[in-house]
Design a protein around this motif. Structure first.
Motif, PDB file in Angstrom:
ATOM      1  N   GLU A  95       0.832  -1.201   0.000  1.00  0.00           N
ATOM      2  CA  GLU A  95       0.000   0.000   0.000  1.00  0.00           C
ATOM      3  C   GLU A  95       0.867   1.251   0.000  1.00  0.00           C
ATOM      4  O   GLU A  95       0.597   2.209  -0.713  1.00  0.00           O
ATOM      5  CB  GLU A  95      -0.943  -0.003   1.209  1.00  0.00           C
ATOM      6  N   ARG A  96       1.954   1.229   0.779  1.00  0.00           N
ATOM      7  CA  ARG A  96       2.856   2.373   0.854  1.00  0.00           C
ATOM      8  C   ARG A  96       3.541   2.634  -0.485  1.00  0.00           C
ATOM      9  O   ARG A  96       3.690   3.765  -0.919  1.00  0.00           O
ATOM     10  CB  ARG A  96       3.919   2.150   1.927  1.00  0.00           C
ATOM     11  N   SER A  97       3.907   1.556  -1.172  1.00  0.00           N
ATOM     12  CA  SER A  97       4.651   1.696  -2.428  1.00  0.00           C
ATOM     13  C   SER A  97       3.742   1.821  -3.647  1.00  0.00           C
ATOM     14  O   SER A  97       4.219   1.865  -4.768  1.00  0.00           O
ATOM     15  CB  SER A  97       5.594   0.506  -2.613  1.00  0.00           C
ATOM     16  N   GLY A  98       2.435   1.850  -3.419  1.00  0.00           N
ATOM     17  CA  GLY A  98       1.508   1.972  -4.539  1.00  0.00           C
ATOM     18  C   GLY A  98       1.219   0.652  -5.218  1.00  0.00           C
ATOM     19  O   GLY A  98       0.681   0.616  -6.308  1.00  0.00           O
ATOM     20  N   GLY A  99       1.571  -0.452  -4.565  1.00  0.00           N
ATOM     21  CA  GLY A  99       1.348  -1.771  -5.124  1.00  0.00           C
ATOM     22  C   GLY A  99      -0.089  -2.223  -5.088  1.00  0.00           C
ATOM     23  O   GLY A  99      -0.446  -3.213  -5.680  1.00  0.00           O
ATOM     24  N   GLY A 100      -0.923  -1.513  -4.369  1.00  0.00           N
ATOM     25  CA  GLY A 100      -2.339  -1.845  -4.366  1.00  0.00           C
ATOM     26  C   GLY A 100      -2.774  -2.579  -3.132  1.00  0.00           C
ATOM     27  O   GLY A 100      -2.035  -2.757  -2.182  1.00  0.00           O
ATOM     28  N   ASP A 101      -4.010  -3.030  -3.176  1.00  0.00           N
ATOM     29  CA  ASP A 101      -4.653  -3.669  -2.046  1.00  0.00           C
ATOM     30  C   ASP A 101      -5.077  -5.072  -2.463  1.00  0.00           C
ATOM     31  O   ASP A 101      -5.818  -5.234  -3.419  1.00  0.00           O
ATOM     32  CB  ASP A 101      -5.873  -2.832  -1.639  1.00  0.00           C
ATOM     33  N   PHE A 102      -4.630  -6.088  -1.726  1.00  0.00           N
ATOM     34  CA  PHE A 102      -4.977  -7.463  -2.069  1.00  0.00           C
ATOM     35  C   PHE A 102      -6.462  -7.723  -1.948  1.00  0.00           C
ATOM     36  O   PHE A 102      -6.987  -8.617  -2.572  1.00  0.00           O
ATOM     37  CB  PHE A 102      -4.213  -8.444  -1.189  1.00  0.00           C
TER      38      PHE A 102
END
Length: 112
Positions: A95-102
């Protein structure tokens, strides 16, 4: 001096508040998973690179590789204890790195 102690305490409190895990959780995680060492991690990364040549995997795919490698190295009883703490770290970092939400989709791929 009092000023130095106050600064040190303020810094410590800031670090603890911004950490995903509190120090006791980190100690518990470390103690519960003493066999999870650098060798195990390197084997997991090696396997991930083989099964995901594009460097992307869903979190369930990642966990599947972790479990498979751990069992291959040390047997069926070798598992990650307190895994919910690691889940919290991984999801927060994504979430911090902009990878999204599972939670949005298990099919959505994540970079590892």
């Amino acid at each position: 001096s009092t000023r130095s102690n106050n600064s040190r305490l303020a810094l410590r409190e800031d670090i603890e508040l911004s950490s995903i895990l509190d120090p006791m959780e980190i100690d518990d995680l470390r103690a519960a998973n003493s066999e999870f060492n650098l060798e195990v991690w390197e084997k997991i990364v090696e396997e991930l690179k083989m099964v995901t040549p594009n460097g992307k995997a869903t979190y369930p795919e990642f966990l599947s590789v972790v479990v498979r490698v751990m069992r291959k190295l040390k047997g069926e009883e070798f598992t990650i204890q307190l895994g919910h703490l690691l889940d919290r770290v991984v999801i927060s970092e994504l979430e911090r790195s902009g990878g999204g939400d599972f939670a949005k989709s298990d099919e959505e791929e994540k970079n590892f």
